[in-house]
Design a protein around this motif. Structure first.
Motif, mmCIF file in Angstrom:
data_model
loop_
_atom_site.group_PDB
_atom_site.id
_atom_site.type_symbol
_atom_site.label_atom_id
_atom_site.label_comp_id
_atom_site.label_asym_id
_atom_site.label_seq_id
_atom_site.Cartn_x
_atom_site.Cartn_y
_atom_site.Cartn_z
ATOM 1 N N UNK A 38 47.826 82.715 20.099
ATOM 2 C CA UNK A 38 46.823 81.695 20.359
ATOM 3 C C UNK A 38 46.963 81.242 21.809
ATOM 4 N N UNK A 39 45.862 81.353 22.557
ATOM 5 C CA UNK A 39 45.834 81.015 23.976
ATOM 6 C C UNK A 39 44.873 79.850 24.178
ATOM 7 N N UNK A 48 41.434 70.702 27.033
ATOM 8 C CA UNK A 48 41.304 72.109 26.658
ATOM 9 C C UNK A 48 39.875 72.557 26.949
ATOM 10 N N UNK A 49 39.732 73.596 27.774
ATOM 11 C CA UNK A 49 38.401 74.067 28.150
ATOM 12 C C UNK A 49 38.055 75.419 27.522
ATOM 13 N N UNK A 50 39.045 76.114 26.995
ATOM 14 C CA UNK A 50 38.787 77.403 26.335
ATOM 15 C C UNK A 50 39.968 77.717 25.422
ATOM 16 N N UNK A 66 33.926 78.783 33.722
ATOM 17 C CA UNK A 66 34.771 77.654 34.119
ATOM 18 C C UNK A 66 34.447 77.240 35.550
ATOM 19 N N UNK A 67 34.454 75.938 35.829
ATOM 20 C CA UNK A 67 34.279 75.495 37.216
ATOM 21 C C UNK A 67 35.475 75.896 38.074
ATOM 22 N N UNK A 68 35.265 76.034 39.364
ATOM 23 C CA UNK A 68 36.358 76.371 40.278
ATOM 24 C C UNK A 68 37.428 75.288 40.216
ATOM 25 N N UNK A 69 38.683 75.715 40.269
ATOM 26 C CA UNK A 69 39.777 74.746 40.246
ATOM 27 C C UNK A 69 41.061 75.359 39.719
ATOM 28 N N UNK A 70 42.058 74.516 39.527
ATOM 29 C CA UNK A 70 43.366 74.930 39.014
ATOM 30 C C UNK A 70 43.418 74.720 37.506
ATOM 31 N N UNK A 71 44.052 75.655 36.810
ATOM 32 C CA UNK A 71 44.135 75.607 35.353
ATOM 33 C C UNK A 71 45.533 75.973 34.892
#
Length: 87
Positions: A38-39, A48-50, A66-71
């Motif tokens: 599970x990711x 949590x975006x995805x 996804x919007x540009x940025x750090x994840x």
């Protein structure tokens, strides 16, 4: 001099989780050693975006929405996390 005993340390944990490229525009390649895994992808606000479940040991995932940025990408199955940048 007095030396303490030598203690082995596993720096890579179980080595069961890799993500590349770490700077990506549309696709991430995920490699896991345990399936199913599970990711969950979180933004830096902790939201949590995805989320997905990998049924194979290697898989490409689409991150173009996804919007540009750090994840932070977390493998819940192995309790490990990595960072990536979405361009």
């Amino acid at each position: 001099y007095v030396y303490s005993k030598t203690v082995p340390v596993n720096i890579n944990g179980n080595g069961a989780f890799k993500v590349y490229p770490t700077i990506a525009a549309s696709t991430l390649h995920i490699s896991v050693s345990q399936t199913p895994s599970t990711i969950i992808i979180f933004n830096l606000n902790g939201k949590a975006v995805k989320a997905l479940t990998l049924s194979t040991k290697e898989q490409d995932i689409n991150i173009s929405a996804l919007p540009a940025g750090n994840y932070i990408i977390r493998n819940i199955t192995t309790s490990s996390s990595l960072k990536f940048v979405k361009q």
